[in-house]
Design a protein around this motif. Structure first.
Motif, PDB file in Angstrom:
ATOM      1  N   TYR A 176       0.790  -1.232   0.000  1.00 49.66           N
ATOM      2  CA  TYR A 176       0.000   0.000   0.000  1.00 49.66           C
ATOM      3  C   TYR A 176       0.823   1.284   0.000  1.00 49.66           C
ATOM      4  CZ  TYR A 176      -3.763  -3.246   1.074  1.00 49.66           C
ATOM      5  OH  TYR A 176      -4.655  -4.284   1.032  1.00 49.66           O
ATOM      6  N   SER A 177       2.150   1.169  -0.072  1.00 45.10           N
ATOM      7  CA  SER A 177       3.038   2.339  -0.062  1.00 45.10           C
ATOM      8  C   SER A 177       2.869   3.163   1.213  1.00 45.10           C
ATOM      9  CB  SER A 177       2.759   3.229  -1.289  1.00 45.10           C
ATOM     10  OG  SER A 177       2.926   2.514  -2.482  1.00 45.10           O
ATOM     11  N   VAL A 178       2.607   2.489   2.316  1.00 43.81           N
ATOM     12  CA  VAL A 178       2.460   3.149   3.615  1.00 43.81           C
ATOM     13  C   VAL A 178       3.766   2.983   4.377  1.00 43.81           C
ATOM     14  CG1 VAL A 178       1.259   3.113   5.839  1.00 43.81           C
ATOM     15  CG2 VAL A 178      -0.034   2.837   3.724  1.00 43.81           C
ATOM     16  N   TYR A 179       4.561   4.042   4.408  1.00 45.75           N
ATOM     17  CA  TYR A 179       5.844   4.039   5.104  1.00 45.75           C
ATOM     18  C   TYR A 179       5.747   4.960   6.320  1.00 45.75           C
ATOM     19  CZ  TYR A 179       7.750   1.861   0.905  1.00 45.75           C
ATOM     20  OH  TYR A 179       8.000   1.006  -0.144  1.00 45.75           O
ATOM     21  N   ILE A 180       6.015   4.411   7.494  1.00 36.47           N
ATOM     22  CA  ILE A 180       5.954   5.183   8.726  1.00 36.47           C
ATOM     23  C   ILE A 180       7.384   5.468   9.181  1.00 36.47           C
ATOM     24  CG2 ILE A 180       5.178   5.177  11.135  1.00 36.47           C
ATOM     25  CD1 ILE A 180       2.898   3.330  10.191  1.00 36.47           C
TER      26      ILE A 180
ATOM     27  N   THR B 120      -4.048  -0.856  -4.622  1.00 33.91           N
ATOM     28  CA  THR B 120      -2.690  -0.417  -4.277  1.00 33.91           C
ATOM     29  C   THR B 120      -2.408   1.029  -4.688  1.00 33.91           C
ATOM     30  OG1 THR B 120      -1.809  -1.294  -6.364  1.00 33.91           O
ATOM     31  CG2 THR B 120      -1.805  -2.764  -4.456  1.00 33.91           C
ATOM     32  N   GLY B 121      -3.272   1.591  -5.526  1.00 31.99           N
ATOM     33  CA  GLY B 121      -3.025   2.948  -6.003  1.00 31.99           C
ATOM     34  C   GLY B 121      -3.775   4.026  -5.258  1.00 31.99           C
ATOM     35  N   LEU B 122      -4.651   3.630  -4.333  1.00 28.26           N
ATOM     36  CA  LEU B 122      -5.475   4.628  -3.656  1.00 28.26           C
ATOM     37  C   LEU B 122      -4.655   5.596  -2.817  1.00 28.26           C
ATOM     38  CD1 LEU B 122      -8.245   5.759  -2.919  1.00 28.26           C
ATOM     39  CD2 LEU B 122      -8.330   4.115  -1.027  1.00 28.26           C
ATOM     40  N   ILE B 123      -3.775   5.090  -1.989  1.00 29.57           N
ATOM     41  CA  ILE B 123      -3.016   5.958  -1.089  1.00 29.57           C
ATOM     42  C   ILE B 123      -2.072   6.881  -1.854  1.00 29.57           C
ATOM     43  CG2 ILE B 123      -1.291   5.992   0.761  1.00 29.57           C
ATOM     44  CD1 ILE B 123      -2.747   3.575   1.936  1.00 29.57           C
ATOM     45  N   PRO B 124      -1.298   6.380  -2.840  1.00 26.97           N
ATOM     46  CA  PRO B 124      -0.482   7.311  -3.633  1.00 26.97           C
ATOM     47  C   PRO B 124      -1.326   8.391  -4.295  1.00 26.97           C
ATOM     48  CG  PRO B 124       0.259   5.068  -3.994  1.00 26.97           C
ATOM     49  CD  PRO B 124      -1.000   4.970  -3.189  1.00 26.97           C
ATOM     50  N   TYR B 125      -2.523   8.031  -4.747  1.00 19.19           N
ATOM     51  CA  TYR B 125      -3.419   9.013  -5.372  1.00 19.19           C
ATOM     52  C   TYR B 125      -3.825  10.085  -4.367  1.00 19.19           C
ATOM     53  CZ  TYR B 125      -7.756  11.000  -7.195  1.00 19.19           C
ATOM     54  OH  TYR B 125      -8.743  11.863  -7.596  1.00 19.19           O
ATOM     55  N   LEU B 126      -4.203   9.672  -3.164  1.00 22.56           N
ATOM     56  CA  LEU B 126      -4.641  10.624  -2.147  1.00 22.56           C
ATOM     57  C   LEU B 126      -3.514  11.561  -1.723  1.00 22.56           C
ATOM     58  CD1 LEU B 126      -6.873   8.334   0.100  1.00 22.56           C
ATOM     59  CD2 LEU B 126      -7.623  10.084  -1.522  1.00 22.56           C
ATOM     60  N   ILE B 127      -2.307  11.035  -1.675  1.00 22.08           N
ATOM     61  CA  ILE B 127      -1.164  11.876  -1.312  1.00 22.08           C
ATOM     62  C   ILE B 127      -0.923  12.936  -2.386  1.00 22.08           C
ATOM     63  CG2 ILE B 127       1.340  11.891  -0.976  1.00 22.08           C
ATOM     64  CD1 ILE B 127       1.070   9.201   0.394  1.00 22.08           C
ATOM     65  N   ARG B 128      -1.047  12.533  -3.643  1.00 20.65           N
ATOM     66  CA  ARG B 128      -0.862  13.494  -4.741  1.00 20.65           C
ATOM     67  C   ARG B 128      -1.951  14.566  -4.729  1.00 20.65           C
ATOM     68  NH1 ARG B 128      -0.166   8.751  -7.817  1.00 20.65           N
ATOM     69  NH2 ARG B 128      -2.200   9.124  -8.822  1.00 20.65           N
ATOM     70  N   LYS B 129      -3.146  14.173  -4.322  1.00 22.37           N
ATOM     71  CA  LYS B 129      -4.298  15.068  -4.391  1.00 22.37           C
ATOM     72  C   LYS B 129      -4.684  15.652  -3.032  1.00 22.37           C
ATOM     73  CE  LYS B 129      -5.206  14.317  -8.800  1.00 22.37           C
ATOM     74  NZ  LYS B 129      -5.213  15.367  -9.833  1.00 22.37           N
ATOM     75  N   LYS B 130      -3.826  15.523  -2.036  1.00 21.77           N
ATOM     76  CA  LYS B 130      -4.260  15.851  -0.680  1.00 21.77           C
ATOM     77  C   LYS B 130      -4.667  17.317  -0.504  1.00 21.77           C
ATOM     78  CE  LYS B 130       0.312  16.635   1.440  1.00 21.77           C
ATOM     79  NZ  LYS B 130       1.212  16.185   2.526  1.00 21.77           N
ATOM     80  N   ASP B 131      -4.053  18.214  -1.248  1.00 18.88           N
ATOM     81  CA  ASP B 131      -4.432  19.636  -1.111  1.00 18.88           C
ATOM     82  C   ASP B 131      -5.829  19.897  -1.647  1.00 18.88           C
ATOM     83  OD1 ASP B 131      -2.040  20.299   0.099  1.00 18.88           O
ATOM     84  OD2 ASP B 131      -1.040  20.671  -1.820  1.00 18.88           O
ATOM     85  N   SER B 132      -6.134  19.339  -2.802  1.00 18.96           N
ATOM     86  CA  SER B 132      -7.441  19.573  -3.400  1.00 18.96           C
ATOM     87  C   SER B 132      -8.552  18.774  -2.726  1.00 18.96           C
ATOM     88  CB  SER B 132      -7.415  19.244  -4.898  1.00 18.96           C
ATOM     89  OG  SER B 132      -7.069  17.886  -5.097  1.00 18.96           O
TER      90      SER B 132
END
Length: 229
Positions: A80-84, A212-224
């Motif tokens: 999920y590309s979730v790195y803590i 698997t692409g949801l979280i990267p998408y949300l990070i890219r779009k987090k401002d909008s």
């Protein structure tokens, strides 16, 4: 004289060996404590087989809990590309009423996350009640780690409902991963937004981005998307 010199050399070598032994022992001990507390250490003192847990067993041991925490973090990273980045401290709570925690346990609550500060470094604190089955424990850990990830990413900091929906989203997929479809389905029945009622909307969005692409998408779009959901 030769006998004396040999004796002195032997004594010095012995002293050096003793110093090395106790220094190494101290390092192992401190890193073992670090491993128990945070699940992260530069010293590999155990192997996965040492603290394995059968599917039907319950999690009531901090050492086993930290081992499972490490496994969950790997899945989150790989899939999920979730790195803590900050350390994660996990505590298995055997008695909620007698445990000192900086919050009030909600009725039927089984897990809790919050961020804390140690000196000048932030870290994530996760509490989970003891006695959960292996898979239930892992899904709750995944849920709380998602809160930690969102905090680090400053993702939807102004939308608590969305953050809870995200935590439910990862919990939902972990339940499916473990073949617990019935329990996953129950999450879809949650209507209260503060308990993750936005999960259905996220699953609709997931159809466009892929799991698997949801979280990267949300990070890219987090401002909008900051105030959406």
């Amino acid at each position: 004289m030769e006998l004396y010199n040999a004796l002195v050399c032997n004594v010095l070598n012995l002293m050096v060996s003793i110093k090395i032994f106790f220094t190494d022992l101290f390092i192992k001990f401190t890193r073992y404590l670090e491993y128990l507390i945070s699940g992260q250490s530069g010293y590999s003192i155990t192997t996965a087989d040492d603290f394995s847990i059968k599917d039907g067993d319950n999690v009531d041991d901090n050492v086993i809990a930290v081992k499972l925490l490490k496994d969950i973090k790997k899945i989150l990273q790989r899939k999920y590309s979730v790195y803590i980045k900050s350390p994660v401290v996990l505590e298995v709570v055997s008695n909620v009423r007698n445990t000192r925690v900086p919050f009030v346990w909600k009725e039927n609550g089984i897990g809790k996350y919050h961020s804390q500060m140690m000196l000048d470094e932030k870290y994530h604190m996760i509490y989970v009640v003891s006695g959960l089955s292996k898979y239930k424990f892992c899904t709750i850990i995944a849920h709380e780690l998602m809160h930690a990830f969102l905090y680090e990413q400053e993702l939807f900091t102004e939308n608590q409902h969305f953050r809870e929906a995200m935590a439910r989203w990862i919990e939902y997929h972990f339940l499916l991963l473990y073949g617990l479809k019935e329990q996953a389905q129950k999450l879809l029945d949650i209507k209260e937004m503060d308990r993750g009622g936005g999960l259905v909307k996220l699953l609709e969005l997931e159809k466009k981005t892929g799991e698997t692409g949801l979280i990267p998408y949300l990070i890219r779009k987090k401002d909008s998307l900051r105030r959406e959901v």
